[in-house]
Structures are given as C-alpha cells and as structure tokens.
Design a protein around this motif. Structure first.
Motif, PDB file in Angstrom:
ATOM      1  N   LEU A 186       0.820  -1.217   0.000  1.00 32.55           N
ATOM      2  CA  LEU A 186       0.000   0.000   0.000  1.00 32.55           C
ATOM      3  C   LEU A 186       0.851   1.262   0.000  1.00 32.55           C
ATOM      4  O   LEU A 186       0.400   2.315  -0.468  1.00 32.55           O
ATOM      5  N   LEU A 187       2.061   1.183   0.508  1.00 35.36           N
ATOM      6  CA  LEU A 187       2.966   2.334   0.485  1.00 35.36           C
ATOM      7  C   LEU A 187       3.655   2.505  -0.860  1.00 35.36           C
ATOM      8  O   LEU A 187       4.405   3.460  -1.046  1.00 35.36           O
ATOM      9  N   GLY A 188       3.414   1.592  -1.778  1.00 37.81           N
ATOM     10  CA  GLY A 188       4.053   1.668  -3.082  1.00 37.81           C
ATOM     11  C   GLY A 188       5.432   1.068  -3.130  1.00 37.81           C
ATOM     12  O   GLY A 188       6.153   1.252  -4.119  1.00 37.81           O
ATOM     13  N   ARG A 189       5.818   0.312  -2.114  1.00 38.08           N
ATOM     14  CA  ARG A 189       7.123  -0.345  -2.082  1.00 38.08           C
ATOM     15  C   ARG A 189       6.968  -1.782  -2.561  1.00 38.08           C
ATOM     16  O   ARG A 189       5.969  -2.435  -2.281  1.00 38.08           O
ATOM     17  N   ARG A 190       7.960  -2.252  -3.259  1.00 34.50           N
ATOM     18  CA  ARG A 190       7.953  -3.632  -3.724  1.00 34.50           C
ATOM     19  C   ARG A 190       8.572  -4.527  -2.662  1.00 34.50           C
ATOM     20  O   ARG A 190       9.640  -4.221  -2.123  1.00 34.50           O
ATOM     21  N   VAL A 191       7.881  -5.620  -2.380  1.00 31.60           N
ATOM     22  CA  VAL A 191       8.381  -6.585  -1.404  1.00 31.60           C
ATOM     23  C   VAL A 191       9.346  -7.519  -2.120  1.00 31.60           C
ATOM     24  O   VAL A 191       8.955  -8.297  -2.992  1.00 31.60           O
ATOM     25  N   GLU A 192      10.617  -7.414  -1.764  1.00 31.64           N
ATOM     26  CA  GLU A 192      11.639  -8.223  -2.418  1.00 31.64           C
ATOM     27  C   GLU A 192      11.681  -9.616  -1.811  1.00 31.64           C
ATOM     28  O   GLU A 192      11.578  -9.788  -0.593  1.00 31.64           O
ATOM     29  N   ASP A 193      11.822 -10.599  -2.676  1.00 31.71           N
ATOM     30  CA  ASP A 193      11.930 -11.986  -2.249  1.00 31.71           C
ATOM     31  C   ASP A 193      13.389 -12.416  -2.351  1.00 31.71           C
ATOM     32  O   ASP A 193      14.059 -12.119  -3.338  1.00 31.71           O
ATOM     33  N   ALA A 194      13.856 -13.137  -1.331  1.00 30.73           N
ATOM     34  CA  ALA A 194      15.253 -13.552  -1.338  1.00 30.73           C
ATOM     35  C   ALA A 194      15.529 -14.650  -2.357  1.00 30.73           C
ATOM     36  O   ALA A 194      16.656 -14.787  -2.825  1.00 30.73           O
ATOM     37  N   ASN A 195      14.502 -15.401  -2.721  1.00 27.30           N
ATOM     38  CA  ASN A 195      14.704 -16.511  -3.653  1.00 27.30           C
ATOM     39  C   ASN A 195      13.566 -16.535  -4.674  1.00 27.30           C
ATOM     40  O   ASN A 195      12.666 -17.374  -4.601  1.00 27.30           O
ATOM     41  N   PRO A 196      13.547 -15.607  -5.639  1.00 27.05           N
ATOM     42  CA  PRO A 196      12.476 -15.634  -6.643  1.00 27.05           C
ATOM     43  C   PRO A 196      12.627 -16.830  -7.563  1.00 27.05           C
ATOM     44  O   PRO A 196      13.738 -17.192  -7.957  1.00 27.05           O
ATOM     45  N   GLN A 197      11.517 -17.448  -7.907  1.00 28.92           N
ATOM     46  CA  GLN A 197      11.543 -18.611  -8.765  1.00 28.92           C
ATOM     47  C   GLN A 197      10.203 -18.771  -9.467  1.00 28.92           C
ATOM     48  O   GLN A 197       9.188 -18.226  -9.020  1.00 28.92           O
ATOM     49  N   THR A 198      10.217 -19.502 -10.561  1.00 30.47           N
ATOM     50  CA  THR A 198       9.005 -19.799 -11.301  1.00 30.47           C
ATOM     51  C   THR A 198       8.168 -20.809 -10.503  1.00 30.47           C
ATOM     52  O   THR A 198       8.689 -21.834 -10.066  1.00 30.47           O
ATOM     53  N   VAL A 199       6.875 -20.496 -10.319  1.00 32.49           N
ATOM     54  CA  VAL A 199       6.004 -21.297  -9.448  1.00 32.49           C
ATOM     55  C   VAL A 199       4.862 -21.864 -10.274  1.00 32.49           C
ATOM     56  O   VAL A 199       4.158 -21.105 -10.954  1.00 32.49           O
ATOM     57  N   PRO A 200       4.610 -23.168 -10.248  1.00 33.07           N
ATOM     58  CA  PRO A 200       3.441 -23.723 -10.922  1.00 33.07           C
ATOM     59  C   PRO A 200       2.146 -23.201 -10.305  1.00 33.07           C
ATOM     60  O   PRO A 200       2.104 -22.796  -9.134  1.00 33.07           O
ATOM     61  N   LEU A 201       1.070 -23.210 -11.104  1.00 32.95           N
ATOM     62  CA  LEU A 201      -0.213 -22.706 -10.619  1.00 32.95           C
ATOM     63  C   LEU A 201      -0.732 -23.507  -9.429  1.00 32.95           C
ATOM     64  O   LEU A 201      -1.375 -22.950  -8.533  1.00 32.95           O
ATOM     65  N   VAL A 202      -0.447 -24.800  -9.411  1.00 32.52           N
ATOM     66  CA  VAL A 202      -0.877 -25.601  -8.258  1.00 32.52           C
ATOM     67  C   VAL A 202      -0.199 -25.109  -6.986  1.00 32.52           C
ATOM     68  O   VAL A 202      -0.838 -24.966  -5.927  1.00 32.52           O
ATOM     69  N   ASP A 203       1.085 -24.814  -7.061  1.00 39.13           N
ATOM     70  CA  ASP A 203       1.799 -24.310  -5.891  1.00 39.13           C
ATOM     71  C   ASP A 203       1.391 -22.878  -5.561  1.00 39.13           C
ATOM     72  O   ASP A 203       1.469 -22.466  -4.391  1.00 39.13           O
TER      73      ASP A 203
END
Length: 415
Positions: free
Chosen positions: A115-132
């Motif tokens: 809501l503050l307009g900041r992006r929440v950074e992820d330490a381990n971004p990865q491609t995620v299947p729709l089921v997950d």
C-alpha cells in the motif's frame, strides 16, 4: 450657472468629457492630463503558495513494516526449532497454530509495504506452478481447511510476478472464507482463455455483495476513481486495496460478481506474458561423467589383485649374535594374485599370529623378548632354492643396539 456647466459623473466613477474639454485638448494637448481621471493600476498577482514538504509518514510506516517482518521471521525460526523437538501431539498442534498466526502477521506487514508503493523483495524468486500458487495462497489464510482445489492447469507463473499473484489470490481467498458459512467450502480453479491467459476463479457460498457495492468494488479493483455518490469506504476493504495495487502493477484484471445461487465469484485474469511452462529439473549431461561418491578406496599393496612392490636394493643391517627374533622374513608367493601370509612382531612382548590375506593379525601371548625360542618358526618358503628376502626393519637395528649395550654392561668396559 447653466446646466451645461455642470459636469455629470458616470456610474463607473469617471467624469463625462464636455465640449469645452474637447476644445481645450484640441488647442493644447497638455491640458488633457489634468482633466482625465487616473486609471487604476492592476494589482500584482499573489505569489504562488509554497509547496508543502513531503510527509514523513510513508517512510515511518515502511520502517514499521520492515521491523514487523523481521520479528516475524525471527519468531518463525524459533518456532521451527521448538516444533522439531516437540513429541506431544497436542502441544505440537498448538505450535502449528502459533506458527500459522505468525505467517499472517508477516503477510499484513508485506501488505502495508504494498500500500505504500514499495515492492516486497523476495530472497529466492523462482518460477512457481499454478498448483503451488494456490497452495501457497491457501497456507496464509486463517480458514485454510475449507479451501478446495478444482481443475488447475499445468502452467507456471514467471518468477518476477509469482509472489504478487500469490498475494492477490491470498486476499481474495481470505475474503471468501471470512464472508461465507463456516461449513461451506471455497473452490479455486484455473482455466485457459482464448488469448493464452489463465482465468482463476474463486467461488464461495456466502451472502453475496450489495448490487451497488459490486460496481464500486469493481471500479476500485480496476483502478478507476469512485463516483462522488459512492458510499463505499475503502478503509473497510484493505485486502481489496492491496489487490488493486498489485493488479495495476502486473495488468491483472480482477472482477467480482454475485452468483445466482448465492455467494460471490472472484475472477483473476492473468495475461499470457506472466505464464510459462513448468520448468523440468535439468538432468546430468551424458557427455560429462558423473562423479562417484564416495570415491573408491585406493589400492593397498597386499590385497587381492594388487601386486606387492619389490623390496629395496640395499640389504638389511647385519645383526650381531645370529638370527634376530625381532625381524621376520616375508616370503614371496608363487601366485601374485594372492597376498602373502605375513607374520608380525611388536615391541610390546606379543607376537602376531599369521592370518590369511585380507584379515587383521591376531595377537597371541608369546613373550618373544624373554624366550626367543618360543616364537613360532617362520613359514616355509614355497619358492625353490631362493633365499628369503627381508624388508628393512628399524626394529632389528634397535634390538641389535640393545643387545650390544647389554653385552658391554655385563663384560665391563672394553679398551
């Protein structure tokens, strides 16, 4: 005085010019500056107002959100350690509930950053299947046991948008479970569209939405301004405000509709640019040999199939007094595929019983130091006519020195 000498005053505050004044101006133009009324100069425009300084509250709220997230992660690590050591099922279930509440606290802190307009950074971004994606979104909802998964495609969300799609689905699932009966399930499904996108559907059996609020909420989710006559309070729909921010960032189209049978259906249209095939784990390259672990043992001389290196060329040192019981000759077998039978001797007063190839020597209580004759004879040499060769043994030299020292001490000093 005649009436023509009277100078009438106009309604706008200026005097009317008479024929006498016009004649005077014609004869002497310098007279006109005394008869004409001075015109009003326009007032200078007011200076523009100073811009207000930026508000410090966004930065303050961001710091609070980051501190809450740090505390939540720290609490999660402690809970994980306690859960691993807990054996009581009832206490373990309570710990799981505390852990799940801690997950929701972290989720609210991340929503505050959104809501503050900041992006929440992820330490381990990865491609995620729709089921997950569905499973991850369900795990952050309080009433997750009521969520049911329908038909879901075998596609995945790209790594830079996977976390935000999970957050959008989490807020919609949270609303569906909160505003529906406690025994009614919430069904999530995913279908392919004609343009290559995916349509996520969340269906609940609640009381539904007011018809006037449906249009206003859809305007909020679409990023359109609300009408002045809107009666919707955005502060009462914080989850949908988060969804609106994330939908605008990734061009998601979120819509709410009332179901004819009762309840609400929330749809999320994920564009094809955010989708990909499910990545398969890369197998080993057939051209590159895979390393063997653990590594094979190194060959040891004397084992089966390993030849024994030849002895050194130099002979062992001479031994005073004849045969030394501390040195044991080792015969060379005729068959090089089998290790020889070795007889060992130690300084501790115990001889080692000869063992076949591959076995460890077994000690026997034989005092070789006190009674050399009690030592077992060396094995017979299977070779014909070849004298046995002995390995150089430092023990033999040590024993010879001890024998010489004893002889010298018994006979007295020799000149």
């Amino acid at each position: 005085m005649r009436s023509s000498d009277i100078t009438p005053v106009s309604t706008v505050g200026r005097r009317r010019v008479t024929w006498r004044q016009r004649a005077a101006r014609w004869l002497d133009p310098t007279v006109a500056q005394w008869d004409v009324a001075p015109q009003e100069t326009p007032a200078p425009p007011p200076p523009p107002p100073d811009e207000p300084p930026p508000s410090p509250w966004p930065a303050i709220c961001e710091q609070f959100a980051m501190r809450i997230m740090a505390s939540a992660y720290q609490m999660g690590s402690h809970l994980e350690a306690v859960e691993a050591d807990e054996q009581d099922p009832d206490r373990l279930e309570r710990l799981y509930r505390i852990d799940h509440a801690n997950t929701r606290i972290r989720r609210h802190a991340e929503n505050l950053q959104v809501l503050l307009g900041r992006r929440v950074e992820d330490a381990n971004p990865q491609t995620v299947p729709l089921v997950d994606v569905v499973r991850a979104a369900s795990s952050a909802v309080e009433h997750y046991p009521r969520i049911r998964m329908g038909h879901v495609l075998d596609l995945a969300v790209v790594e830079f948008a996977a976390d935000d799609v999970i957050r959008v689905l989490t807020e919609l699932l949270d609303n569906a479970t909160r505003f529906s009966p406690p025994t009614a399930p919430v069904i999530v499904s995913a279908f392919i569209t004609e343009d290559g996108g995916v349509l996520l559907r969340i269906e609940d059996a609640g009381v539904g939405l007011h018809p006037d609020h449906v249009a206003q909420l859809n305007a909020l989710l679409g990023g359109r301004p609300l009408s002045p006559a809107a009666t919707l309070d955005p502060a009462a729909h914080l989850g949908l405000a988060v969804v609106a921010h994330l939908a605008g960032s990734h061009r998601l189209r979120v819509t709410l509709t009332n179901r004819p049978s009762g309840g609400t259906t929330a749809t999320v249209l994920v564009p094809g640019a955010l989708l990909c095939e499910i990545p398969t784990p890369a197998g080993p390259d057939p051209a590159t040999p895979s390393p063997v672990w653990p590594p094979p043992p190194r060959p040891v001389p004397g084992q089966a199939g390993v030849p024994i290196p030849p002895p050194p060329a130099w002979p062992p040192p001479p031994i005073a007094g004849g045969t030394d019981p501390w040195s044991t000759p080792m015969a060379t077998p005729p068959d090089s595929t089998h290790a020889p039978t070795v007889r060992l001797a130690t300084l501790g007063g115990q001889a080692a019983e000869p063992q076949p190839s591959g076995g460890l020597p077994r000690r026997v209580p034989t005092s070789v130091r006190d009674d050399p004759a009690a030592a077992p004879p060396p094995p017979a040499d299977p070779g014909a006519g070849s004298p046995p060769e002995a390995w150089p043994d430092e023990t033999a030299a040590f024993a010879a020195g001890v024998s010489d020292a004893r002889t010298t001490s018994d006979e007295g000093p020799q000149r």
